[in-house]
Write an enzyme that holds these catalytic residues in place. Structure first.
Site, PDB file in Angstrom:
ATOM      1  N   LEU A 292      29.332  58.065  21.750  1.00 56.21           N
ATOM      2  CA  LEU A 292      29.939  59.392  21.349  1.00 56.21           C
ATOM      3  C   LEU A 292      30.611  60.164  22.369  1.00 56.21           C
ATOM      4  O   LEU A 292      31.603  60.891  22.176  1.00 56.21           O
ATOM      5  CB  LEU A 292      28.716  60.454  21.009  1.00 56.21           C
ATOM      6  CG  LEU A 292      27.758  60.198  19.721  1.00 56.21           C
ATOM      7  CD1 LEU A 292      26.707  61.076  19.646  1.00 56.21           C
ATOM      8  CD2 LEU A 292      28.761  60.035  18.451  1.00 56.21           C
ATOM      9  N   GLY A 293      30.397  59.894  23.554  1.00 53.49           N
ATOM     10  CA  GLY A 293      31.139  60.480  24.903  1.00 53.49           C
ATOM     11  C   GLY A 293      30.481  59.990  26.024  1.00 53.49           C
ATOM     12  O   GLY A 293      29.565  59.453  26.021  1.00 53.49           O
TER      13      GLY A 293
ATOM     14  N   GLY B 224      29.710  61.314  30.442  1.00 55.01           N
ATOM     15  CA  GLY B 224      29.831  62.584  31.577  1.00 55.01           C
ATOM     16  C   GLY B 224      29.769  62.065  32.764  1.00 55.01           C
ATOM     17  O   GLY B 224      29.914  60.628  33.138  1.00 55.01           O
TER      18      GLY B 224
ATOM     19  N   PHE C 263      27.180  61.689  34.627  1.00 55.73           N
ATOM     20  CA  PHE C 263      26.086  60.825  34.939  1.00 55.73           C
ATOM     21  C   PHE C 263      25.779  59.886  34.046  1.00 55.73           C
ATOM     22  O   PHE C 263      24.644  59.230  34.220  1.00 55.73           O
ATOM     23  CB  PHE C 263      24.805  61.942  35.385  1.00 55.73           C
ATOM     24  CG  PHE C 263      24.923  62.958  36.485  1.00 55.73           C
ATOM     25  CD1 PHE C 263      25.001  62.278  37.675  1.00 55.73           C
ATOM     26  CD2 PHE C 263      25.041  64.146  36.301  1.00 55.73           C
ATOM     27  CE1 PHE C 263      25.300  63.027  38.827  1.00 55.73           C
ATOM     28  CE2 PHE C 263      25.122  65.245  37.317  1.00 55.73           C
ATOM     29  CZ  PHE C 263      25.399  64.459  38.508  1.00 55.73           C
TER      30      PHE C 263
ATOM     31  N   LYS D  68      21.020  60.238  25.412  1.00 49.62           N
ATOM     32  CA  LYS D  68      21.799  60.301  26.511  1.00 49.62           C
ATOM     33  C   LYS D  68      21.196  59.208  27.396  1.00 49.62           C
ATOM     34  O   LYS D  68      20.151  59.220  27.776  1.00 49.62           O
ATOM     35  CB  LYS D  68      21.822  61.733  27.051  1.00 49.62           C
ATOM     36  CG  LYS D  68      22.360  62.021  28.314  1.00 49.62           C
ATOM     37  CD  LYS D  68      22.175  63.380  28.831  1.00 49.62           C
ATOM     38  CE  LYS D  68      23.109  63.506  30.237  1.00 49.62           C
ATOM     39  NZ  LYS D  68      22.832  64.775  30.738  1.00 49.62           N
TER      40      LYS D  68
ATOM     41  N   ASP E  52      25.413  75.015  34.119  1.00 52.37           N
ATOM     42  CA  ASP E  52      26.528  74.217  33.762  1.00 52.37           C
ATOM     43  C   ASP E  52      27.137  74.496  32.429  1.00 52.37           C
ATOM     44  O   ASP E  52      27.278  73.616  31.421  1.00 52.37           O
ATOM     45  CB  ASP E  52      26.328  72.501  33.781  1.00 52.37           C
ATOM     46  CG  ASP E  52      27.454  71.931  33.668  1.00 52.37           C
ATOM     47  OD1 ASP E  52      28.350  72.049  34.103  1.00 52.37           O
ATOM     48  OD2 ASP E  52      27.138  70.543  33.366  1.00 52.37           O
TER      49      ASP E  52
END
Length: 522
Positions: free
Chosen positions: A310-311, A313, A315, A333, A442
């Site tokens: 999905l994406g 980042g 980390f 994640k 964040d």
């Protein structure tokens, strides 16, 4: 005989020589002593324990084939024939208060691997079960003592074999209630009820983790039994079995609680993975089900294929996954364990989101640590993140995303105000209303996600910190300016921070630039 008569005569003469006031005082003290002893007998010694694993469970009594595995599971039987295994809490539990049964509640997670005979939750007068046999008797009783009132055995069985109509069993995959016998007083096919009333079948020997709840109300004399796979999000509201029964003839003053299992010609491995128990009222402590097996996550993401990505980042990566057998769609994640920082983010997310529940915070469904691989499992947000709606085909940094589907429709003014309110509500909760202060640190457009109804959800607590409550206020103002500073530094001076309000309060004012950027964006 003469010495005894002499002593007795002396006592009579001694009492007769006492004054009336002394006699009254002696009678008063005797009554007080009797009342004290009666109160000691009537006081309930409530029990409350929780095992999220059995690695250090020194207060369990095991016999037969029962053992505790290195990973912390309690194995009652292995895949050998004609075995019996028992595991009891080592100390007796007070079951009666006067002429009434004390309420009790238990929850446990079990796993039955391959078809064999089943297991049972047991309340018995002894940790040793006389006459117990293997096979369909589940290590509880034997054919020579079925139905004896002297057994003092109560059990809830989870059976995977139907005993040829002898034991009042509905089928070969059932849950039953047994009183001094394996002839069940009530038996139901294994399953659970959804909120809309549908009965979903559960296969007990499917090698899936199943949670069970057994609750007895000593006041109403009602027994409730509920089961569901651990992949089901919450305990079903409607029990599988609700049965009116007075357990007073079954229970003695002190009873032992635990588990029994057996194999016969058919062998199976039977496990208890977690267990909680409570007496005296109230539900047993909730079992920590957040830790998910890596194999389940691997299958859910098709082996973490790029097609499910999905994406990504700073980390790690986020994958779409489908948990089996529930079919729930989740976001997983996968954190790159870059030494201390990767582990710090993992711990921060689990610690911050693990127990928080709010309509504008993404719910952490579970986690898994396998070697150096760290995984966090969230509920899936089908409408993406805020930055994709604000910047269309460009990332919030202004760089092209590459080929992508058609741009999402423009956000309406009503939707933008709803986003502001939702993010504000979530931040007020973590700053003010939850039991601990959590500073997100964040907050940015890519961390605001949309559910199916486009409601905003704040996620990614990997940089969160939890200062104490006393340190967060100064002259009545909320001190979260550190959050704004850290978010600015994270984006390297770009205006990604300005795409939504971080809602940091200083003299009760909101950062107008961030609100304006959201309301004035695409």
């Amino acid at each position: 005989m003469e010495p005894k008569l002499h002593t007795h005569t002396s006592e009579i003469l001694q009492v007769s020589s006492m004054s009336p006031s002394c006699i009254c005082l002696a009678v008063y003290l005797a009554v007080i002593s009797l009342l004290h002893n009666w109160l000691l007998c009537s006081v309930t010694a409530d029990v409350d324990f929780l095992y999220n694993g059995f690695q250090h469970a020194a207060d369990l009594s095991l016999d037969g084939s029962a053992s505790i595995l290195r990973g912390g599971a309690l194995q009652l039987t292995n895949d050998s024939n004609n075995l019996m295994g028992h595991a009891f809490f080592n100390s007796p539990v007070q079951a009666l208060s006067g002429n009434a049964v004390i309420s009790f509640s238990t929850a446990f997670v079990f796993d039955i691997v391959t078809v064999g005979h089943g297991l049972a939750f047991v309340v018995a007068a002894s940790k040793v079960l006389p006459g117990a046999s293997a096979e369909q008797y589940l290590g509880l009783l034997g054919k020579n003592n079925l139905g004896n009132s002297s057994n003092h055995v109560f059990a809830v069985e989870f059976d995977t074999v139907q005993a040829s109509g002898l034991l009042n069993e509905t089928n070969g995959n059932h849950v039953g209630v047994d009183l001094n016998s394996l002839v069940s007083n009530v038996s139901e096919p294994a399953g659970y009820f959804t909120d809309d009333g549908r009965n979903i079948s559960v296969t007990l020997e499917s090698a899936q983790e199943i949670q069970a709840w057994v609750d007895y109300d000593g006041g109403t004399k009602v027994l409730n039994v509920t089961i569901a796979p651990v992949s089901v999000l919450s305990r079903p509201r409607r029990p599988l079995i609700s049965y009116s029964i007075d357990l007073l003839p079954i229970f003695k003053q002190d009873m032992y609680v635990g588990f029994s299992a057996a194999t016969g010609k058919l062998a199976s491995s039977l496990y208890i993975l977690a267990w909680s128990f409570r007496t005296g009222g109230g539900a047993a402590q909730a079992i920590d089900l957040s830790r998910l097996p890596y194999k389940q996550l691997y299958k859910a993401t098709k082996g973490f294929k790029n097609s499910e990505l999905l994406g990504a980042g700073g980390f790690g990566q986020v994958y779409r996954g489908v948990l089996r057998p529930s079919g729930d769609v989740v976001a997983i994640k996968r954190i790159s364990n870059n030494g201390t920082q990767g582990m710090r983010e993992f711990v921060a997310e689990v610690a911050s989101l693990g127990r928080m529940r709010h309509r504008n915070l993404v719910e952490l469904r579970g986690w898994c640590k396998r070697g150096q691989d760290l995984h966090l499992v969230y509920e899936f947000m089908p409408n993406g993140s805020l930055d994709t709606h604000l910047f269309a085909g460009r990332a919030s940094t202004g760089k092209p995303r590459g080929p992508s589907p058609a741009a999402p429709p423009l956000l309406t003014w009503e939707q933008r105000v709803r986003i502001l309110r939702g993010v504000a509500s979530g931040l007020v909760y973590v700053h003010e209303e939850w039991e601990q202060v959590v500073v997100h640190r964040d907050v940015k457009a890519s961390n605001v996600l949309f559910g199916a109804d486009m409601a905003p959800w704040l996620g990614d607590f990997g940089l969160a910190r939890r200062p104490c409550h006393d340190a967060r206020r100064r002259d009545g103002e909320v001190e979260v300016q550190e959050e704004a500073a850290l978010v600015f530094s994270d984006v390297g001076g770009s205006f990604d921070f300005g795409s939504l309000p971080t809602l940091t309060w200083s003299s009760c004012s909101c950062n107008t630039m961030s609100v304006g950027s959201l309301l004035g964006g695409r």
